[in-house]
Design a protein around this motif. Sequence first.
Motif, PDB file in Angstrom:
ATOM      1  N   ALA A  84      -6.210   8.964  -9.923  1.00  0.00           N
ATOM      2  CA  ALA A  84      -6.316   7.608  -9.391  1.00  0.00           C
ATOM      3  C   ALA A  84      -6.349   7.674  -7.866  1.00  0.00           C
ATOM      4  O   ALA A  84      -5.705   8.530  -7.264  1.00  0.00           O
ATOM      5  N   PRO A  85      -7.101   6.786  -7.233  1.00  0.00           N
ATOM      6  CA  PRO A  85      -7.115   6.783  -5.764  1.00  0.00           C
ATOM      7  C   PRO A  85      -5.737   6.412  -5.228  1.00  0.00           C
ATOM      8  O   PRO A  85      -4.957   5.729  -5.904  1.00  0.00           O
ATOM      9  N   PRO A  86      -5.416   6.876  -4.020  1.00  0.00           N
ATOM     10  CA  PRO A  86      -4.102   6.539  -3.463  1.00  0.00           C
ATOM     11  C   PRO A  86      -3.978   5.036  -3.253  1.00  0.00           C
ATOM     12  O   PRO A  86      -4.948   4.354  -2.944  1.00  0.00           O
ATOM     13  N   ARG A  87      -2.784   4.544  -3.449  1.00  0.00           N
ATOM     14  CA  ARG A  87      -2.532   3.104  -3.282  1.00  0.00           C
ATOM     15  C   ARG A  87      -2.350   2.789  -1.808  1.00  0.00           C
ATOM     16  O   ARG A  87      -1.700   3.520  -1.088  1.00  0.00           O
ATOM     17  N   ARG A  88      -2.928   1.663  -1.410  1.00  0.00           N
ATOM     18  CA  ARG A  88      -2.735   1.195  -0.042  1.00  0.00           C
ATOM     19  C   ARG A  88      -1.543   0.246  -0.038  1.00  0.00           C
ATOM     20  O   ARG A  88      -1.296  -0.462  -1.020  1.00  0.00           O
ATOM     21  N   PRO A  89      -0.827   0.209   1.067  1.00  0.00           N
ATOM     22  CA  PRO A  89       0.283  -0.743   1.137  1.00  0.00           C
ATOM     23  C   PRO A  89      -0.243  -2.172   1.031  1.00  0.00           C
ATOM     24  O   PRO A  89      -1.328  -2.475   1.547  1.00  0.00           O
ATOM     25  N   ARG A  90       0.491  -3.025   0.369  1.00  0.00           N
ATOM     26  CA  ARG A  90       0.089  -4.433   0.234  1.00  0.00           C
ATOM     27  C   ARG A  90       0.362  -5.184   1.523  1.00  0.00           C
ATOM     28  O   ARG A  90       1.312  -4.905   2.225  1.00  0.00           O
ATOM     29  N   ARG A  91      -0.493  -6.141   1.751  1.00  0.00           N
ATOM     30  CA  ARG A  91      -0.279  -6.999   2.918  1.00  0.00           C
ATOM     31  C   ARG A  91       0.745  -8.059   2.566  1.00  0.00           C
ATOM     32  O   ARG A  91       0.842  -8.497   1.419  1.00  0.00           O
ATOM     33  N   SER A  92       1.424  -8.514   3.587  1.00  0.00           N
ATOM     34  CA  SER A  92       2.399  -9.582   3.360  1.00  0.00           C
ATOM     35  C   SER A  92       1.668 -10.914   3.276  1.00  0.00           C
ATOM     36  O   SER A  92       0.496 -11.025   3.678  1.00  0.00           O
TER      37      SER A  92
END
Length: 96
Positions: A84-92
């Motif tokens: 799986a591709p790396p997860r990006r941090p979610r925006r607030s």
Amino acid sequence: MTSPEMTVGYLIDLLSGCDRSAPVRLAMNPFFPMAHRLAQVVQPVDETGRTVVYLAEGPAEKAQLGHLPPEVAVALTWQGPVHAPPRRPRRSAGGK
């Protein structure tokens, strides 16, 4: 295996360590890997007079079982492991 073709003896050696009650499947087409049921074994003589053993799939409507499990395609080196591709941090909620 020294011959460019697999022999019946070599196949028997490979199968001797397998569960005798396990179903036999045929993995086909590395570019679109599919699993097929094995239904027949025939031993004709080829044009050189040599006996050749053919493993054949079953009747068309029941032969193809679907996509080959990914772990089988990886073990056959038909495909590389898929991660799986790396997860990006979610925006607030504020957009920051």
